[in-house]
Design a protein around this motif. Structure first.
Motif, PDB file in Angstrom:
ATOM      1  N   ARG A 174       8.913   0.485   2.899  1.00 26.33           N
ATOM      2  CA  ARG A 174       9.968   0.864   1.961  1.00 26.33           C
ATOM      3  C   ARG A 174       9.616   2.191   1.291  1.00 26.33           C
ATOM      4  O   ARG A 174       8.447   2.569   1.205  1.00 26.33           O
ATOM      5  N   GLY A 175      10.648   2.880   0.806  1.00 25.18           N
ATOM      6  CA  GLY A 175      10.410   4.140   0.111  1.00 25.18           C
ATOM      7  C   GLY A 175      11.716   4.819  -0.218  1.00 25.18           C
ATOM      8  O   GLY A 175      12.812   4.362   0.141  1.00 25.18           O
ATOM      9  N   SER A 176      11.627   5.941  -0.914  1.00 22.21           N
ATOM     10  CA  SER A 176      12.805   6.727  -1.261  1.00 22.21           C
ATOM     11  C   SER A 176      12.998   7.815  -0.218  1.00 22.21           C
ATOM     12  O   SER A 176      12.053   8.515   0.148  1.00 22.21           O
ATOM     13  N   LEU A 177      14.236   7.944   0.271  1.00 24.57           N
ATOM     14  CA  LEU A 177      14.540   8.964   1.258  1.00 24.57           C
ATOM     15  C   LEU A 177      14.725  10.324   0.591  1.00 24.57           C
ATOM     16  O   LEU A 177      14.430  11.357   1.174  1.00 24.57           O
ATOM     17  N   ASN A 178      15.262  10.309  -0.623  1.00 27.04           N
ATOM     18  CA  ASN A 178      15.331  11.480  -1.489  1.00 27.04           C
ATOM     19  C   ASN A 178      15.490  10.964  -2.903  1.00 27.04           C
ATOM     20  O   ASN A 178      15.258   9.775  -3.164  1.00 27.04           O
ATOM     21  N   GLU A 179      15.903  11.801  -3.826  1.00 32.74           N
ATOM     22  CA  GLU A 179      15.962  11.369  -5.221  1.00 32.74           C
ATOM     23  C   GLU A 179      17.050  10.336  -5.467  1.00 32.74           C
ATOM     24  O   GLU A 179      17.058   9.662  -6.491  1.00 32.74           O
TER      25      GLU A 179
ATOM     26  N   TYR B 152       0.864  -1.189   0.000  1.00 32.88           N
ATOM     27  CA  TYR B 152       0.000   0.000   0.000  1.00 32.88           C
ATOM     28  C   TYR B 152       0.893   1.229   0.000  1.00 32.88           C
ATOM     29  O   TYR B 152       1.681   1.452   0.929  1.00 32.88           O
ATOM     30  N   LYS B 153       0.784   2.035  -1.067  1.00 37.87           N
ATOM     31  CA  LYS B 153       1.599   3.234  -1.203  1.00 37.87           C
ATOM     32  C   LYS B 153       0.869   4.411  -0.553  1.00 37.87           C
ATOM     33  O   LYS B 153      -0.250   4.745  -0.929  1.00 37.87           O
ATOM     34  N   PHE B 154       1.553   5.058   0.425  1.00 31.49           N
ATOM     35  CA  PHE B 154       0.951   6.188   1.121  1.00 31.49           C
ATOM     36  C   PHE B 154       1.001   7.469   0.293  1.00 31.49           C
ATOM     37  O   PHE B 154       0.080   8.278   0.332  1.00 31.49           O
ATOM     38  N   ASN B 155       2.112   7.667  -0.442  1.00 29.81           N
ATOM     39  CA  ASN B 155       2.236   8.885  -1.232  1.00 29.81           C
ATOM     40  C   ASN B 155       3.170   8.638  -2.402  1.00 29.81           C
ATOM     41  O   ASN B 155       3.925   7.670  -2.419  1.00 29.81           O
ATOM     42  N   ASP B 156       3.110   9.509  -3.392  1.00 29.20           N
ATOM     43  CA  ASP B 156       3.960   9.398  -4.566  1.00 29.20           C
ATOM     44  C   ASP B 156       5.293  10.109  -4.392  1.00 29.20           C
ATOM     45  O   ASP B 156       6.272   9.782  -5.059  1.00 29.20           O
ATOM     46  N   GLU B 157       5.326  11.080  -3.486  1.00 31.02           N
ATOM     47  CA  GLU B 157       6.533  11.901  -3.349  1.00 31.02           C
ATOM     48  C   GLU B 157       7.740  11.048  -2.968  1.00 31.02           C
ATOM     49  O   GLU B 157       8.820  11.189  -3.525  1.00 31.02           O
ATOM     50  N   HIS B 158       7.569  10.163  -2.012  1.00 32.85           N
ATOM     51  CA  HIS B 158       8.677   9.305  -1.579  1.00 32.85           C
ATOM     52  C   HIS B 158       8.377   7.828  -1.810  1.00 32.85           C
ATOM     53  O   HIS B 158       9.125   6.971  -1.337  1.00 32.85           O
ATOM     54  N   ASP B 159       7.312   7.531  -2.544  1.00 36.23           N
ATOM     55  CA  ASP B 159       6.916   6.132  -2.770  1.00 36.23           C
ATOM     56  C   ASP B 159       6.874   5.351  -1.457  1.00 36.23           C
ATOM     57  O   ASP B 159       7.241   4.166  -1.423  1.00 36.23           O
ATOM     58  N   MET B 160       6.474   5.985  -0.382  1.00 31.67           N
ATOM     59  CA  MET B 160       6.434   5.312   0.917  1.00 31.67           C
ATOM     60  C   MET B 160       5.355   4.235   0.880  1.00 31.67           C
ATOM     61  O   MET B 160       4.179   4.524   0.671  1.00 31.67           O
TER      62      MET B 160
END
Length: 984
Positions: A729-734, A626-634
């Motif tokens: 899981r997710g991206s911490l920055n770019e 389940y993806k919480f947001n697109d900004e960090h793909d959290m």
């Protein structure tokens, strides 16, 4: 012939006919994508209005293979089952924008949406489409815990073996181990290496006979596949989908290289020897005089077009010649000085040879935009001297051959609504150890039964393997919006064979703690064929059937659910049709002790008609993301599932081989208090028993006298694991990606051999004792009675942390994998004989050995000036448990216990590598030479793999050297390796 065999043959005939018809039907009407394939999907819209009927094209940049798809009513398109690689995605009528480049990794799903300038009508579909924007996103797999290993990491990170699996430990929860004998293996969690499976181009490489999980990896220093033929791979720690079979721990999914539209190739040579390494501990004690050793690794590969954009080839060869140093070290609390002078000369450093040749070839043909044919073949040839080092002297070693052939003919067919991947498979693997020297073998131990040293002729004489064919069909249906439904069937017809003449050389056992001069053995074991009955050979026709269905459901833009169900079934006539010998059955009727015990021996007596194959291998698996947001793909992810492995033929065949080439044993009269035996079970020692004629006399006229009997439970189950996980899981920055997860894996029903012997009163231990197996109290007229059953169990609670900075277009990359594991088990890892207690429950749950509590793997790749690449890999492990025997309370009250060595880190190794590219474009266009320097174990850490585990004998204190390391190492001392390669 019995009715059961008729029934099995009839079932196979019907099943084969059904599968043949089903396969032809699938080839004509349906399809599926192979394990490890990638996908691209997305939407084409204009001002949020979906655009149906637009043709989307995916083109493989390297080989020109082109695939097409039309957008559906909701504007979506999908490419499933693509081989990992570099692609261009574009709209056929698009203008004003270059094709979108996409790099697809193993098992990866990518979302690529296009925004066009205006809504289209039927009248202007043929006009040019102006793309005003696009968005590329990596989609998360539902619940899966996996790590991709890139080609750059394989090529640039330092390593010693050229085994592509050496980088599997970049995934948290997975270990790549190199034993003191140089053999390599992979472990997932607390389970044994047998529980893994490796899938190459969608096809499992499972070993059905021997240990190690993969064919050819049982105690081998060799590699399962040419590293130069591997494109990339993925390590799935757990929560894999239902298509993965015959495993209960980690799955490794690899794709091989293919030829492209340009001719490319390369060759390489690596070298190191004893002058390029630091001395091993045993060599330091010998005035730094090193054992002669060297390692040479070499090979080449070439690939290119046969027909541009249509047909391509790829071929790779790799060879390895090793002379590896080994340390022969006494155990059981003894030192070299404690040994008789004749034995002292057999300790110290020795060299062991190894030779391997690996070949791989691939031919690919794109029949049309919808269909592709591919033929691959792998051949492996090995010879080696093994089984020496630690307690085994050179004379006690084993000469071994290890050969393998695998062929895979596949047909891939895709349409807008489905994809098919069909494989016709052939495999053949043989493994043939022989004693390095012929003659009597001598095994020296202490009073607690711990080995001190083994010399003379070894016991190992075997010929084992598997051969046969298989059919694998997978079908993916894409026409239901939001769903990717995949189902498949696999059928295999394999002949399993085993020839085991163990012990080939007679083995005489001495207690050096009682009899330092080794004048009288307390036991002898030897093998001999039963005249007119057999020679220790077993063969089995093995039928395997697996079916599954899996749905990847995109429930919302943020929620993906993977739900699947798998069922596996196996028939082996060597197990089902086996009949317990009549003389054994008759002997049981005279066995007084077994009738008074709580063990029902009839559960192990086979009539040839009272056994059934295990039918309950149902494996539900469900995962979500389940993806919480697109900004960090959290993304929150998790899963739960069951996975069944299989029972190894190497265990089950002992029932047959021991019945035709039995191991006999005789106990000799000594005053040794640690080796008592029943009054009528001991023989007075005579030197004539050192000869074959003398041993034949010990058999007396009764062919059953002293003969070991192996019996398997008629209702044998299949080992499995239950897996649970939850993570984020997710991206911490770019640039940076991170992942944390918690995991619990419980495995049950592992196979073990137990001792069925019972004393005349039905007890296992003598009254008032808790140690001392009832040797000599087996079936009357026979030796030990050993029964095979389920019961080995492991539990592992783990915490995983993963941090990654892909190198991509920058000049450096970084990866970190940390694992904390709390592992427990009721049996020492890798040990299937449990003969010291009546049941496995009596062993209790202990911390699992060979599984560190803390494990950290860190890698980096950095581009330096002057076109120099630097790479490093750090491996740290702590708190690894070892098993030992404690007899301090008394010889009849011994027990097993675990301990951790008194060291901060049980394993620490930093490897680095420098490589320099030199252009050779003046010779051949776009060619370059690379010179490379690897420094393995930069800080020369001694990673000891053996510790003194003898707690002490009756009335003794804990020995001064208890828990101290011996001189055996896992991995190298500081070693410099030079390499050169040329690629064009």
């Amino acid at each position: 012939m019995n009715s059961k065999k008729h029934q099995i043959q009839f079932t196979k005939k019907i099943l084969t006919s059904f599968i043949g018809a089903f396969s032809l039907s699938l080839l004509a009407h349906t399809a599926s994508a192979q394990i490890g394939s990638a996908s691209v999907q997305g939407m084409i819209a204009s001002h949020l209005q979906p655009q149906p009927g637009i043709e989307v094209i995916a083109k493989n940049v390297d080989n020109g293979y082109t695939f097409r798809a039309l957008t559906q009513k909701d504007g979506t398109y999908s490419f499933k089952g693509l081989a990992p690689g570099n692609y261009q995605i574009f709209l056929e009528a698009a203008a004003g924008k270059a094709p979108e480049p996409v790099v697809l990794k193993v098992g990866q799903s990518v979302a690529l949406d296009f925004e066009i300038d205006k809504p289209l009508t039927n009248a202007d579909k043929a006009e040019e489409i102006l793309i005003v924007g696009s968005q590329l996103k990596i989609k998360s797999s539902g619940g899966e815990i996996g790590t991709n290993v890139s080609l750059e990491q394989i090529n640039k990170l330092p390593q010693n073996t050229r085994n592509f699996l050496a980088f599997a430990d970049l995934a948290p929860g997975v270990q790549f181990n190199q034993g003191t004998d140089g053999s390599t293996s992979i472990k997932g969690g607390a389970q044994s290496p047998d529980a893994i499976n490796v899938f190459i181009d969608g096809v499992g490489q499972k070993n059905y006979v021997l240990r190690g999980g993969v064919t050819g990896q049982d105690s081998s220093r060799g590699n399962p596949f040419p590293q130069s033929a591997i494109g990339e791979y993925k390590v799935i720690t757990q929560n894999y989908s239902a298509e993965y079979d015959q495993l209960s721990s980690a799955a490794i999914v690899a794709v091989t290289k293919s030829g492209s539209n340009e001719f490319h190739g390369g060759l390489f040579f690596d070298y190191t020897d004893e002058g390029m390494r630091k001395p091993r501990p045993s060599e330091e004690k010998n005035n730094n005089e090193k054992v002669e050793s060297n390692q040479k690794q070499f090979g080449f590969n070439v690939g290119g077009p046969i027909i541009q954009d249509k047909m391509h080839f790829f071929f790779a060869y790799e060879g390895k010649n090793n002379a590896d140093p080994k340390d022969v070290i006494p155990g059981g609390g003894a030192t070299v000085a404690d040994l008789p002078s004749a034995l002292q000369a057999q300790t110290g450093g020795r060299s062991a040879d190894f030779k391997e040749d690996l070949y791989f070839g691939k031919l690919s043909y794109l029949v049309s935009d919808e269909q592709k044919l591919e033929l691959t073949a792998k051949i492996r040839k090995e010879t080696e001297l093994t089984g020496i080092g630690e307690r085994n002297a050179l004379s006690y070693g084993t000469d071994k051959k290890n050969d393998e052939t695998r062929i895979d003919l596949s047909h891939n067919w895709r349409t807008d609504d489905w994809i098919n991947d069909a494989h016709l498979l052939y495999e053949e693997n043989t493994w043939s150890p022989r004693p390095h020297s012929m003659g009597n073998g001598f095994k020296y131990s202490n009073g607690g039964g711990q080995a001190i040293l083994n010399v003379g002729g070894g016991p190992d004489f075997q010929d084992k393997g598997q051969s046969g064919w298989g059919l694998q069909e997978d079908f993916t249906y894409l026409a239901i919006q939001g769903h990717s439904i995949k189902t498949g069937i696999k059928y295999k017809s394999i002949e399993l064979h085993a020839k085991e003449q163990q012990p080939y050389n007679p083995q005489y056992e001495y207690n050096l703690q009682y009899d330092r001069n080794a004048s009288v053995p307390f036991k002898v074991r030897w093998g001999a064929p039963l005249t007119g009955i057999g020679d220790g050979t077993a063969k089995g026709d093995n039928m395997q059937l697996g079916i599954y269905i899996q749905d990847e459901w995109t429930a919302t833009d943020n929620l993906t659910v993977n739900a699947g169900l798998r069922w596996d079934y196996e028939e082996s006539d060597s197990f089902l049709d086996y009949k317990t010998p009549t003389d054994v059955v008759e002997g049981i009727t005279k066995w007084v002790g077994i009738g008074k015990s709580d063990l029902d021996i009839n559960d192990y007596v086979s009539t040839g008609n009272n056994r059934n194959s295990f039918k309950n291998a149902w494996q539900p698996r469900i995962g979500f993301s389940y993806k919480f947001n697109d900004e960090h793909d959290m993304t929150l992810f998790g899963g739960v599932g069951r996975a069944f492995d299989r029972n190894l033929f190497d265990n089950l065949q002992l029932e047959t081989t021991k019945a035709t080439f039995p191991a006999y044993e005789a106990l000799f009269i000594t005053a040794d208090p640690s080796h008592p035996c029943a009054p009528d079970a001991c023989v007075a020692w005579d030197p004539k028993y050192l000869t074959r004629d003398g041993l034949t006399q010990l058999q007396t006229g009764n062919k059953g006298a002293g003969r070991e009997v192996f019996m398997v439970n008629n209702n044998l189950k299949t080992p499995y694991s239950d897996q649970y996980s939850l993570g984020l899981r997710g991206s911490l920055n770019e640039n940076w990606n991170g992942e944390v997860s918690i995991s619990r894996i419980v495995s049950k029903d592992g196979f073990a051999w137990r001792l069925a012997n019972r004393r005349d009163d039905g007890s296992f231990f003598a009254p008032g004792t808790t140690w001392g197996a009832p040797w000599g109290f087996g079936i009357p007229g026979f030796g030990a009675t050993i029964i095979g059953d389920n019961g080995i169990e492991t539990k592992a609670n783990s915490f995983y942390l993963k941090l990654e900075r892909p190198k991509a277009e920058s000049n450096w990359g970084f990866a970190l994998a940390y694992t904390y594991t709390d592992p427990t088990t009721n049996r020492e890892s890798g040990e299937v004989f449990a003969l010291d207690y009546p049941t496995l429950n009596d062993y209790g749950m202990h911390p699992a050995n060979k599984v560190p509590n803390h494990r950290l793997v860190v890698t980096t790749i950095v581009g330096l000036p002057l076109d120099i690449d630097f790479s490093a890999k750090l491996n740290l492990q702590t708190d690894r448990y070892f098993y030992g025997t404690d007899c301090r309370v008394g010889w009849t009250a011994c027990k097993f216990d675990t301990f951790t060595p008194d060291e901060s880190f049980i394993y620490k190794q930093l490897d680095i590598a420098f490589s320099k590219n030199i252009s050779t474009g003046g010779w051949i266009t776009d060619s370059s030479m690379t010179v490379r320097l690897d420094v393995l174990n930069l800080f020369n850490s001694f990673n000891y793999d053996g510790y003194e585990s003898w707690f002490g004998g009756a009335g003794e204190n804990l020995p001064d050297n208890f828990g101290k390391h011996n001189d055996s190492l896992a991995g190298p001392t500081r070693t410099v390796k030079l390499g050169v390669s040329w690629n064009w």
